[in-house]
Motif scaffolding. Sequence first.
Motif, PDB file in Angstrom:
ATOM      1  N   MET A  79     114.191 110.918  72.693  1.00 40.96           N
ATOM      2  CA  MET A  79     114.601 109.385  73.291  1.00 40.96           C
ATOM      3  C   MET A  79     114.095 109.421  74.337  1.00 40.96           C
ATOM      4  SD  MET A  79     118.902 109.776  72.211  1.00 40.96           S
ATOM      5  CE  MET A  79     118.844 108.412  73.210  1.00 40.96           C
ATOM      6  N   ILE A  80     113.427 110.318  75.220  1.00 43.79           N
ATOM      7  CA  ILE A  80     112.806 110.546  76.816  1.00 43.79           C
ATOM      8  C   ILE A  80     111.582 110.032  76.373  1.00 43.79           C
ATOM      9  CG2 ILE A  80     112.338 111.767  78.462  1.00 43.79           C
ATOM     10  CD1 ILE A  80     114.807 111.707  78.541  1.00 43.79           C
ATOM     11  N   ARG A  81     111.163 110.806  74.864  1.00 51.94           N
ATOM     12  CA  ARG A  81     109.361 109.836  74.610  1.00 51.94           C
ATOM     13  C   ARG A  81     109.478 108.457  74.580  1.00 51.94           C
ATOM     14  NH1 ARG A  81     109.797 115.091  71.795  1.00 51.94           N
ATOM     15  NH2 ARG A  81     108.065 116.346  72.945  1.00 51.94           N
ATOM     16  N   LYS A  82     110.393 108.299  74.190  1.00 47.22           N
ATOM     17  CA  LYS A  82     110.495 107.026  73.630  1.00 47.22           C
ATOM     18  C   LYS A  82     111.008 105.401  74.748  1.00 47.22           C
ATOM     19  CE  LYS A  82     111.419 107.107  68.747  1.00 47.22           C
ATOM     20  NZ  LYS A  82     112.181 106.870  67.718  1.00 47.22           N
ATOM     21  N   MET A  83     111.354 106.124  75.370  1.00 47.03           N
ATOM     22  CA  MET A  83     112.140 105.491  76.830  1.00 47.03           C
ATOM     23  C   MET A  83     110.735 105.614  77.844  1.00 47.03           C
ATOM     24  SD  MET A  83     115.707 106.536  79.364  1.00 47.03           S
ATOM     25  CE  MET A  83     114.416 107.860  79.776  1.00 47.03           C
ATOM     26  N   ILE A  84     109.904 106.502  78.101  1.00 49.50           N
ATOM     27  CA  ILE A  84     108.826 106.175  79.461  1.00 49.50           C
ATOM     28  C   ILE A  84     107.445 106.418  79.402  1.00 49.50           C
ATOM     29  CG2 ILE A  84     108.196 108.335  80.891  1.00 49.50           C
ATOM     30  CD1 ILE A  84     111.199 107.596  81.723  1.00 49.50           C
ATOM     31  N   PRO A  85     107.236 105.307  79.306  1.00 49.29           N
ATOM     32  CA  PRO A  85     105.029 104.533  79.138  1.00 49.29           C
ATOM     33  C   PRO A  85     104.364 106.057  79.173  1.00 49.29           C
ATOM     34  CG  PRO A  85     107.090 102.687  80.525  1.00 49.29           C
ATOM     35  CD  PRO A  85     107.117 104.429  80.484  1.00 49.29           C
ATOM     36  N   ARG A  86     103.759 105.219  78.594  1.00 52.83           N
ATOM     37  CA  ARG A  86     102.624 107.064  78.762  1.00 52.83           C
ATOM     38  C   ARG A  86     101.590 106.989  80.499  1.00 52.83           C
ATOM     39  NH1 ARG A  86     100.466 108.634  72.815  1.00 52.83           N
ATOM     40  NH2 ARG A  86     102.346 109.380  72.065  1.00 52.83           N
ATOM     41  N   HIS A  87     101.542 105.670  80.750  1.00 54.48           N
ATOM     42  CA  HIS A  87     100.805 105.051  81.643  1.00 54.48           C
ATOM     43  C   HIS A  87     101.510 105.183  82.749  1.00 54.48           C
ATOM     44  CE1 HIS A  87      98.894 102.137  84.823  1.00 54.48           C
ATOM     45  NE2 HIS A  87      97.810 102.119  83.669  1.00 54.48           N
ATOM     46  N   PRO A  88     100.786 105.723  83.417  1.00 59.17           N
ATOM     47  CA  PRO A  88     101.483 106.410  85.182  1.00 59.17           C
ATOM     48  C   PRO A  88     102.313 105.420  85.851  1.00 59.17           C
ATOM     49  CG  PRO A  88      99.007 106.860  84.869  1.00 59.17           C
ATOM     50  CD  PRO A  88      99.254 106.187  83.609  1.00 59.17           C
ATOM     51  N   VAL A  89     101.377 104.512  86.250  1.00 58.83           N
ATOM     52  CA  VAL A  89     102.141 103.439  87.027  1.00 58.83           C
ATOM     53  C   VAL A  89     103.673 102.868  86.239  1.00 58.83           C
ATOM     54  CG1 VAL A  89     101.443 100.961  88.094  1.00 58.83           C
ATOM     55  CG2 VAL A  89      99.661 103.222  88.066  1.00 58.83           C
ATOM     56  N   LEU A  90     103.237 102.370  85.044  1.00 60.26           N
ATOM     57  CA  LEU A  90     104.400 102.144  83.964  1.00 60.26           C
ATOM     58  C   LEU A  90     105.652 102.932  84.119  1.00 60.26           C
ATOM     59  CD1 LEU A  90     102.863 100.226  81.406  1.00 60.26           C
ATOM     60  CD2 LEU A  90     103.926  99.585  83.690  1.00 60.26           C
ATOM     61  N   GLY A  91     105.008 104.159  84.460  1.00 54.89           N
ATOM     62  CA  GLY A  91     106.194 105.034  83.758  1.00 54.89           C
ATOM     63  C   GLY A  91     106.977 105.171  84.981  1.00 54.89           C
ATOM     64  N   ILE A  92     105.887 105.132  86.298  1.00 54.31           N
ATOM     65  CA  ILE A  92     106.857 105.551  88.037  1.00 54.31           C
ATOM     66  C   ILE A  92     107.808 104.017  87.946  1.00 54.31           C
ATOM     67  CG2 ILE A  92     106.440 105.450  89.909  1.00 54.31           C
ATOM     68  CD1 ILE A  92     103.830 106.839  89.940  1.00 54.31           C
ATOM     69  N   LEU A  93     107.227 102.451  87.314  1.00 50.80           N
ATOM     70  CA  LEU A  93     107.698 101.760  88.048  1.00 50.80           C
ATOM     71  C   LEU A  93     109.250 102.218  87.035  1.00 50.80           C
ATOM     72  CD1 LEU A  93     104.705  98.820  87.100  1.00 50.80           C
ATOM     73  CD2 LEU A  93     106.470  99.600  89.611  1.00 50.80           C
ATOM     74  N   THR A  94     109.100 102.672  85.698  1.00 46.32           N
ATOM     75  CA  THR A  94     110.635 102.572  84.511  1.00 46.32           C
ATOM     76  C   THR A  94     111.390 103.337  85.676  1.00 46.32           C
ATOM     77  OG1 THR A  94     108.970 102.427  83.099  1.00 46.32           O
ATOM     78  CG2 THR A  94     110.776 103.409  82.596  1.00 46.32           C
ATOM     79  N   ALA A  95     110.688 104.729  86.380  1.00 45.11           N
ATOM     80  CA  ALA A  95     111.540 105.664  86.835  1.00 45.11           C
ATOM     81  C   ALA A  95     112.428 104.551  88.403  1.00 45.11           C
ATOM     82  CB  ALA A  95     111.194 106.449  87.273  1.00 45.11           C
ATOM     83  N   SER A  96     111.743 104.063  89.149  1.00 46.36           N
ATOM     84  CA  SER A  96     112.335 102.853  89.611  1.00 46.36           C
ATOM     85  C   SER A  96     113.538 102.112  89.413  1.00 46.36           C
ATOM     86  CB  SER A  96     111.315 101.972  90.713  1.00 46.36           C
ATOM     87  OG  SER A  96     109.711 102.971  91.080  1.00 46.36           O
ATOM     88  N   VAL A  97     113.432 101.572  88.506  1.00 45.13           N
ATOM     89  CA  VAL A  97     114.750 100.677  87.572  1.00 45.13           C
ATOM     90  C   VAL A  97     115.620 101.630  87.379  1.00 45.13           C
ATOM     91  CG1 VAL A  97     114.708  99.414  85.526  1.00 45.13           C
ATOM     92  CG2 VAL A  97     112.896  98.652  86.557  1.00 45.13           C
ATOM     93  N   LEU A  98     115.024 102.976  86.312  1.00 44.23           N
ATOM     94  CA  LEU A  98     116.254 103.792  86.607  1.00 44.23           C
ATOM     95  C   LEU A  98     116.915 103.757  87.495  1.00 44.23           C
ATOM     96  CD1 LEU A  98     114.470 106.560  83.951  1.00 44.23           C
ATOM     97  CD2 LEU A  98     116.150 104.924  83.344  1.00 44.23           C
ATOM     98  N   GLY A  99     116.513 104.119  89.105  1.00 40.54           N
ATOM     99  CA  GLY A  99     117.816 104.361  89.879  1.00 40.54           C
ATOM    100  C   GLY A  99     118.412 103.142  90.458  1.00 40.54           C
ATOM    101  N   ILE A 100     118.309 102.028  90.004  1.00 40.62           N
ATOM    102  CA  ILE A 100     119.291 100.393  89.932  1.00 40.62           C
ATOM    103  C   ILE A 100     120.124 101.199  88.562  1.00 40.62           C
ATOM    104  CG2 ILE A 100     119.718  98.375  89.898  1.00 40.62           C
ATOM    105  CD1 ILE A 100     116.369  98.531  90.820  1.00 40.62           C
ATOM    106  N   ILE A 101     119.722 101.436  87.226  1.00 43.21           N
ATOM    107  CA  ILE A 101     121.088 102.012  86.352  1.00 43.21           C
ATOM    108  C   ILE A 101     121.575 102.559  86.740  1.00 43.21           C
ATOM    109  CG2 ILE A 101     120.841 101.683  83.598  1.00 43.21           C
ATOM    110  CD1 ILE A 101     118.325 100.484  83.940  1.00 43.21           C
TER     111      ILE A 101
END
Length: 339
Positions: A79-101
Motif C-alpha cells: 500500500m505504501i509503495r502504491k501511494m508514494i510516487p517514485r519521482h522525488p519531487v512528486l513524492g515530496i509533494l505527496t508528503a506535503s499533502v499528507l500533512g493536510i490530510i
Amino acid sequence: MAVTKKTNKSNANLFALLFLLGIVSLYVFTYESPGSVLSSPKLQVFKTVFISMIIEAMPFILIGVFVSALLQVYVSEQMIRKMIPRHPVLGILTASVLGIIFPICECGMVPAIRKLIRKGMPVHVATTFILVGPILNPVVFWSTWTAFRNRPEMAFSRMGLAFLCALLIGLIVYRFAKGNPLRQTASDLHGHGHEADHPHTHASNKVVSVMGHAIEEFFEMGKYLLFGACLVAILITFISQESLVSLGQGTWSSNFIMMGLGFLLSLCSTSDAFVAQSFMTTFSKGSLIAFLVFGPMLNLKGLLMMLAVFKTKFVVLLSLLVFVFVYAGSIILEFTVLK
C-alpha cells in the motif's frame, strides 16, 4: 540480545539524566533559601511550565502512537509503495499533502513516521512529512491566521517558507542520505510488527495488536517527552524574557534568537502563533516567522525523540539543513515580503 541490552542501557542513561536534572533543580530552587523548596516562586514556575507542556503534548503523543499502531497493523508495504510516487519531487509533494490530510502535531509525528519508513516509505518523503506535516495543515494555518488577523502575510509566509524548506531538504536527503536512517530496536530483533502482511488475521487479534503497539510506543516516546519537558521548564524558569529581548535587537541576531527560543520552548505548532504574536512589538516579523517555522520543525523534545528513533548522523544532518534554510529564508522574507 545485543539490541535489548543497548535499549536497556539507553533507558538507564535517560533515567540517570532525569535524576541528575532533579538534583540540580532541587539545589537551584533551594540555593537562596534552603528548606523552603515548596514555597519557592521558581519552583512554582517550573511546575506550571512542566505540567502545561505535558498536558499540551500528551494528546498529540497519544494520537501519534495510535496512528503508528494502526499503520503497523493495517497498512502493508504494498500500500505504501502504491501511494508514494517514485519521482522525488512528486513524492515530496505527496508528503506535503499528507500533512493536510493527517494534521498530526510534531509530538506525534516521530512514532508514526518510523512505522511508515519500516513499511517502505522513502526516507526523503518521510523527512519532508516530519518537517512540513506539523505546519502545513488546516489547524495550524487557522491558528496563525487568527493570531495575526491584521497581518495575513504572516500566515502565508509561514506556510510558504515551511513548504520551500521541506522541499529543498527533502531533495538533499534524496540525493545524499543513503541507507536506512532508523536505529534498530528490540522489536526489530524479535520480528514484531508483521501483522499487516497477514490480511486474514482475525479482527479481534488485530485490535489487540493495535493496543499492544500503541502502549509500547507510548512508553518509549513518553520518557523522552518527560525529559524534554523537564529540561525546557528549567530553561524557561531561569532565562528571563528581558535577557532574550536585549540580545535580539538586530535583524540578523533577532532571527537567531527567536529560532533558539522556538527550539527551547518546544511549543505545539497549533498554539505557538499566539506566543509569537506577543513578541510582535519587540522582534521583527522575519524573526517571528523563523520562530514559527523552526520551532515545529526542530525543538528540544522533538530532537530527543528523533535521536531515539533515527541514527545520530542523520539527525545532525537534518538539524543543520533545517537551521540553514529557515534562517536564510526568514532573512529573505524580512527584506522582501515582510518589509
